[in-house]
Design a protein around this motif. Structure first.
Motif, PDB file in Angstrom:
ATOM      1  N   UNK A 845      12.063  -1.737  -2.061  1.00  0.00           N
ATOM      2  CA  UNK A 845      12.946  -0.576  -1.979  1.00  0.00           C
ATOM      3  C   UNK A 845      12.755   0.272  -3.232  1.00  0.00           C
ATOM      4  N   UNK A 846      12.612   1.549  -3.040  1.00  0.00           N
ATOM      5  CA  UNK A 846      12.377   2.405  -4.191  1.00  0.00           C
ATOM      6  C   UNK A 846      11.881   3.754  -3.733  1.00  0.00           C
ATOM      7  N   UNK A 885      11.719   0.593  10.399  1.00  0.00           N
ATOM      8  CA  UNK A 885      11.876   0.480   8.943  1.00  0.00           C
ATOM      9  C   UNK A 885      12.440   1.795   8.420  1.00  0.00           C
ATOM     10  N   UNK A 886      13.498   1.680   7.626  1.00  0.00           N
ATOM     11  CA  UNK A 886      14.159   2.893   7.162  1.00  0.00           C
ATOM     12  C   UNK A 886      13.430   3.477   5.958  1.00  0.00           C
ATOM     13  N   UNK A 887      13.003   4.686   6.125  1.00  0.00           N
ATOM     14  CA  UNK A 887      12.541   5.443   4.959  1.00  0.00           C
ATOM     15  C   UNK A 887      12.773   6.920   5.192  1.00  0.00           C
ATOM     16  N   UNK A 888      12.790   7.637   4.127  1.00  0.00           N
ATOM     17  CA  UNK A 888      12.913   9.086   4.172  1.00  0.00           C
ATOM     18  C   UNK A 888      11.768   9.672   3.377  1.00  0.00           C
ATOM     19  N   UNK A 928       4.098  14.116  -1.185  1.00  0.00           N
ATOM     20  CA  UNK A 928       5.023  13.405  -0.296  1.00  0.00           C
ATOM     21  C   UNK A 928       5.896  12.483  -1.140  1.00  0.00           C
ATOM     22  N   UNK A 929       7.205  12.593  -0.970  1.00  0.00           N
ATOM     23  CA  UNK A 929       8.073  11.595  -1.600  1.00  0.00           C
ATOM     24  C   UNK A 929       8.442  10.580  -0.543  1.00  0.00           C
ATOM     25  N   UNK A 930       8.403   9.328  -0.908  1.00  0.00           N
ATOM     26  CA  UNK A 930       8.721   8.253   0.033  1.00  0.00           C
ATOM     27  C   UNK A 930       9.849   7.433  -0.567  1.00  0.00           C
ATOM     28  N   UNK A 931      10.955   7.431   0.126  1.00  0.00           N
ATOM     29  CA  UNK A 931      12.152   6.692  -0.304  1.00  0.00           C
ATOM     30  C   UNK A 931      12.303   5.540   0.668  1.00  0.00           C
ATOM     31  N   UNK A 932      11.929   4.348   0.212  1.00  0.00           N
ATOM     32  CA  UNK A 932      11.973   3.164   1.073  1.00  0.00           C
ATOM     33  C   UNK A 932      13.346   2.522   0.960  1.00  0.00           C
ATOM     34  N   UNK A 933      13.999   2.387   2.093  1.00  0.00           N
ATOM     35  CA  UNK A 933      15.366   1.840   2.111  1.00  0.00           C
ATOM     36  C   UNK A 933      15.379   0.438   2.682  1.00  0.00           C
ATOM     37  N   UNK A 938       8.438   0.155   2.380  1.00  0.00           N
ATOM     38  CA  UNK A 938       8.084   0.854   3.617  1.00  0.00           C
ATOM     39  C   UNK A 938       6.836   1.680   3.374  1.00  0.00           C
ATOM     40  N   UNK A 939       6.187   1.991   4.446  1.00  0.00           N
ATOM     41  CA  UNK A 939       5.041   2.894   4.335  1.00  0.00           C
ATOM     42  C   UNK A 939       5.058   3.873   5.501  1.00  0.00           C
ATOM     43  N   UNK A 940       4.405   4.980   5.303  1.00  0.00           N
ATOM     44  CA  UNK A 940       4.265   5.976   6.370  1.00  0.00           C
ATOM     45  C   UNK A 940       3.129   5.493   7.269  1.00  0.00           C
ATOM     46  N   UNK A 941       3.379   5.427   8.582  1.00  0.00           N
ATOM     47  CA  UNK A 941       2.344   4.905   9.480  1.00  0.00           C
ATOM     48  C   UNK A 941       1.140   5.832   9.573  1.00  0.00           C
ATOM     49  N   UNK A 942       1.397   7.101   9.458  1.00  0.00           N
ATOM     50  CA  UNK A 942       0.278   8.036   9.512  1.00  0.00           C
ATOM     51  C   UNK A 942       0.754   9.427   9.158  1.00  0.00           C
ATOM     52  N   UNK A 943      -0.065  10.160   8.478  1.00  0.00           N
ATOM     53  CA  UNK A 943       0.269  11.553   8.153  1.00  0.00           C
ATOM     54  C   UNK A 943      -1.027  12.346   8.211  1.00  0.00           C
ATOM     55  N   UNK A 944      -1.072  13.298   9.114  1.00  0.00           N
ATOM     56  CA  UNK A 944      -2.307  14.068   9.244  1.00  0.00           C
ATOM     57  C   UNK A 944      -2.009  15.557   9.335  1.00  0.00           C
TER      58      UNK A 944
END
Ligand code: IPT
Length: 973
Positions: A845-846, A885-888, A928-933, A938-944
């Motif tokens: 988490x972070x 998985x919760x992330x923002x 990209x900011x990734x806030x893993x809750x 958590x990770x982003x599954x894909x970003x294109x």
């Protein structure tokens, strides 16, 4: 007629694209645009208005004028608009007085904004040669909580006076929420023109086919005659789409709810009331970039509008709206027509159908608007008309058979309709446009499929040669024909069935083009620019008697100009396209240009009809996009607060004991972000205390607005998160902790995702002041005063750093405070490392920031919509009630926040970013900011990066907006 589309310049922060929107709206046959201004973006620092760069108004006015669009200015100060605070700057939460009332504190606070912005609008009024012809102060000043004087004439007068002092002289119109009569002319504090809004299908897009019984307004005209009989009937906002909340069904559903059928039935219903100030909200919605939206919405503000967020015009509702607007433009008699009260059953022989009649007051023309009595009926109903004409009462059709109104349709039929001297005795087919040229008159009408129609012309108005000549080229093979006959009582009657094929019927010098609706959708009516379109510098507006070109074909036709015997067109094509210039080309035409004014294109001109046919060649662009997952990324921890010896010396101590917020703090000191100058993005707290061995849990009540989330840490230990829910604007969380060594120093770190401020719709409730942050806390075993708090949002708070992108674009994450979301961050500096990007994610988490850069080389001359697409297991869609998985995440393009993604809620996964924010021929930065809750990260599954449909465009150069890069910031913490 002010026939207008609502557009918010602040939702498309690329000034050179404003002309594109104006031209697309002008090409729909609209004459105007209505716009809000968002105070919150201009006065982030109380006492300083910053209205330059993307926030400047002058380029918006210039573009409107260039496109021939009149403007209705709606600067608020209160706008609603699904904007954070309804357009109110966050610092108003500290106002010692009620918002939207005559309280001196409120009027003083709005004085600077109204005077500076009022003066800028004043300079652009038509009286100074500009495009602004109408003004709306305030917005929907319609309801209040009990105990507040309402409607308060002193307040409405004060708002008008603010703008009159600033130089506004054009008429002021109201926008009552529903037709209730507030602030009507003649009432105390009333405005010049009474106006009201209407959103008959509401804002739930989940069941787009459902038109609830009774939702079609039927008494508006009667009400208007009661409320304000002497002012033009004005609807400054009529539903043109709908907004959608976090976790909502998505904007394509809203486009289905408020679709082309809705336009036919509901817009024509408003027309049946004689509306002459008519604004469709939204016509282009745009984007809630940079935290400008309210908590009830996500990044896209597409709105399901006629023009998509990506500025596309593929929705049928764009083309259908064009037909309706053009028919009104072509009907000068409509402007002075008197709308009858109620509906009338005597004109039609089928009670399942209802007609509202508009009668010309100084001409004979009448308009008969027919609809289903049960407006939402899906049945096809046969009907015959009995209506008065200059040739006496007529039973129509005169031929055998019946007319038909299909389900969810409505039609405007006319009698004694003047085509510059030729009298259309009646037409059951709808008029798209007509134009009298020197050698002929052209009338374009259209039909729905499977319909029988009749049109009659008064023979005596045709001149000598009343020959009827059906152009055989369009008849053969069509399988359907037009029968024409002269009657004994002096009119020529055309009977025809709908057909897929376009037909031309010549009656004397009148050329009647009969199209089916699909073909009509592809037809453009363009007022001639006075100059070659590429150099058009002179504003042009629709003027009676000034010619239009009528052009069939093309994805978009923007402008038409005739220079001597040459003709120049601008427009966009999405494929190789044959266009036909039905009217307006010189005879003989010597040269034709499309977009490129240096190279004429081949064409043919028909001897008999003058119709010009030309092929516009689409050259497939080569669009190469980088694969984001293959790029070199860099990453930096964005939550240094929880890792060891972090110093929060630079943070704002939350020591205020005298909050002015209507919610009296229930904590020893106020922990409301707005009390410390933080109004957008993430808000972080640090609560320091010393252990006493009696700790067992920590409870926190946090509030961030609908769909907000929060996470908490004790020292370096993750306590947990609230992942968010669309219905939860606040949440209570309790985390267990063990007893801490007596006397040992500890710090609680709390991150809250601030979703924007509530709107302030109801006067007196002061909803926008609803605090964001920690409302309450309980550290078991301690008195509340044992914890001393610090807070931060964006670096500098109201003394924000980024003047180019405004006060809301940055939140309080460490990486944002340091400016690492901007272009050229110091990726080789301490704490950074190379990474595979957001798909690599973080293991606990972070919060982390990822950034990368690449070159784009999109060929010039094409409009190519680019989006950032988040991909997940299902390929995009977030399933309802997702437990993923919760992330923002937030995404920035060249420093502009153009996406806020909540993985567990959606619905938005694709984030369009306009050219101009992108540099299409140069270097670009994506962060990209990734806030893993989640405990395990958590990770982003894909970003294109994905491209939508490319069109070859006549728009011209799109200037890249000023996007300052990273610079070391003083005092970063
Ligand atoms: C109306 C507002 O005037 C406008 O700003 C916007 O919020 C719109 O609604 C909805 O998109 S308010 C009306 C629904 C009562």
């Amino acid at each position: 007629m002010f026939y207008s589309g609502e557009v918010h310049p602040f939702r498309l922060p690329v000034p050179s694209l404003w002309l594109d929107i104006f031209q697309k709206i002008r090409s729909m046959g609209y004459t105007g645009v209505s716009f809000y201004i968002d105070w919150a973006l201009l006065e982030g620092t109380p006492g300083t208005i910053r209205a330059s760069g993307v926030f400047a108004l002058e380029p918006f006015f210039d573009a409107a004028q260039k496109a021939g669009i009149y403007l209705l200015a709606r600067p608020g100060p209160y706008i609603n608009a699904e904007a954070s605070g309804g357009g109110f700057p966050g610092w108003l939460a500290r106002l010692p007085g009620r918002l939207r009332t005559a309280d001196a504190a409120y009027l003083n606070a709005s004085d600077l904004y109204t005077s500076v912005i009022g003066a800028k609008i004043a300079a652009a009024q038509i009286t100074h040669g500009g495009p602004v012809i109408l003004f709306q102060p305030e917005n929907e000043y319609t309801s209040a909580t009990r105990g507040v004087p309402f409607p308060d004439p002193i307040y409405m007068r004060a708002v008008q006076a603010q703008y009159r002092r600033a130089g506004i002289t054009v008429p002021m119109v109201s926008n009552d929420a529903g037709i209730k009569g507030n602030n009507a002319p003649g009432t105390e504090g009333g405005l010049d023109i009474y106006g009201h809004d209407g959103y008959p299908l509401g804002f739930n897009c989940a069941h787009p086919d459902n038109w609830p019984k009774g939702n079609l307004p039927t008494n508006w005209r009667d009400m208007h005659y009661q409320i304000s009989p002497a002012t033009p009937y004005a609807i400054p906002e009529f539903q043109g789409g709908a907004f959608d909340p976090w976790g909502g069904p998505g904007y394509e559903k809203c486009a289905q709810l408020v679709n082309h059928e809705y336009e036919r039935v509901f817009y024509k219903n408003d027309i049946s009331f004689g509306v002459t100030i008519f604004n469709l909200y939204m016509t282009y919605g745009g984007t809630n970039w940079g935290n400008l939206g309210h908590p009830g919405g996500y990044t896209s503000y597409d709105y399901g509008a006629a023009i998509t967020e990506e500025r596309g015009i593929n929705r049928t509702k764009y083309s259908e709206a064009k037909l309706i607007a053009n028919s009104i433009l072509a009907s000068p008699a409509y402007l002075s027509a008197f709308a009858e009260f109620g509906t009338n059953g005597t004109f039609v022989n089928n009670s399942a159908l209802s007609i509202t009649r508009l009668q010309g007051s100084d001409v004979q023309t009448q308009f008969f608007v027919i609809r289903h009595t049960a407006y939402n009926s899906k049945k096809s109903e046969p009907y015959r008309l009995t209506i008065p004409t200059s040739a006496g009462t007529m039973r129509i059709p005169q031929a055998a058979g019946a007319l038909t109104l299909h389900g969810r349709d409505s039609k405007i039929m006319v009698t004694d309709f003047d085509l510059g001297g030729i009298n259309i005795l009646y037409s059951t087919a709808e008029i798209l446009t007509w134009q009298k040229y020197t050698d002929r008159t052209i009338l374009v009408i259209y039909t729905g499929s499977n319909e029988q129609h009749e049109l009659a012309i008064t023979e005596s108005t045709l001149g000598n040669a009343s020959t009827v000549d059906v152009d055989p080229r369009f008849i053969e093979g069509a399988g359907e024909s037009v029968s024409a006959a002269s009657t004994e009582n002096g009119h020529v009657v055309l009977s025809f069935k709908s057909a897929a094929q376009d037909r031309i019927v010549r009656v004397a010098n009148l050329y009647i083009h009969i199209l089916d609706r699909d073909s009509a959708h592809k037809t453009w009516v363009l007022p001639f620019t006075p100059d070659a379109p590429t150099s058009a510098s002179v504003p042009y507006y629709i003027q009676p008697g000034v010619s239009n070109a009528i052009i069939h074909g093309g994805y978009l036709m923007r402008t038409a100009a005739v220079i001597g015997r040459e003709m120049a067109l601008t427009g966009d094509i999405d494929r190789t396209t044959t266009i036909r210039i039905l009217g307006g080309a010189p005879r003989p035409l010597t040269a034709l240009y499309f977009n490129d004014m240096r190279t004429p294109i081949p064409f043919e001109q028909d001897e008999a009809t003058g119709i010009v046919t030309a092929e516009l060649e689409f050259r497939e662009p080569v669009i190469k996009l980088p694969k984001l997952s293959k790029l070199q990324w860099y990453t930096v921890d964005s939550l240094p607060e929880v890792s060891g010896n972090y110093s929060d010396a630079g943070w704002t101590p939350a020591t205020m004991t005298n909050s002015l917020n209507p919610r009296r703090p229930t904590t020893p000191t106020s922990l409301y972000a707005s009390d410390y100058g933080y109004h957008a993005g993430s808000i972080l707290y640090r609560g320091h205390f010393r252990g006493n061995g009696r700790e067992s849990s920590i409870s926190l009540t946090t509030q961030g607005g609908s769909a907000f989330g929060m996470s908490a840490w004790l020292d370096s230990t993750y306590l947990g998160s609230w992942r968010g829910h669309p219905d939860a604007e606040a949440h209570n969380s309790t985390f267990s902790i063990g007893p801490q060594t007596a006397g040992s120093p500890h710090v609680l770190t709390v991150g809250i995702d601030h979703m924007g401020l509530d709107e302030n719709w109801n006067v007196g409730a002061d909803q926008m002041k609803k605090p964001r942050g920690i409302l309450d806390y309980k550290l078991a075993g301690h008195a509340a005063t044992d914890v001393s708090w610090k807070v931060t949002g964006n670096l500098g708070g109201e003394s924000y750093h980024d003047h180019a992108r405004g006060p809301l674009n940055e939140g309080g994450l460490y990486a944002e405070r340091a400016g690492f979301h901007l272009p050229s961050p110091p990726v080789n500096g301490a704490g950074w490392r190379a990474s595979a990007g957001p798909t690599e994610g973080i293991a606990r988490a972070g919060i982390a920031l990822f950034t990368t850069s690449f070159n784009l080389d999109i060929p010039a001359g094409y409009d190519v919509p680019l989006s950032l697409q988040f991909k997940n297991g299902t390929g995009g869609e977030v399933p309802a009630g997702s437990t993923w998985a919760a992330y923002r995440a937030q995404v920035w393009v060249n420093g502009w926040q153009f996406g806020k993604y909540v993985h567990t809620l959606g619905p938005q996964t694709r984030f369009p970013v306009p050219e101009g924010i992108w540099n299409y021929r140069g270097r670009n930065w994506v962060a990209v900011s990734l806030w893993a809750m989640e405990e395990g990260g958590a990770h982003v599954e894909g970003l294109e990066l994905v491209a939508g449909q490319a069109v070859q465009t006549g728009l011209g150069e799109v200037k890249v907006v000023e996007s300052p890069g990273w610079k070391g910031r003083e005092g970063v913490y």
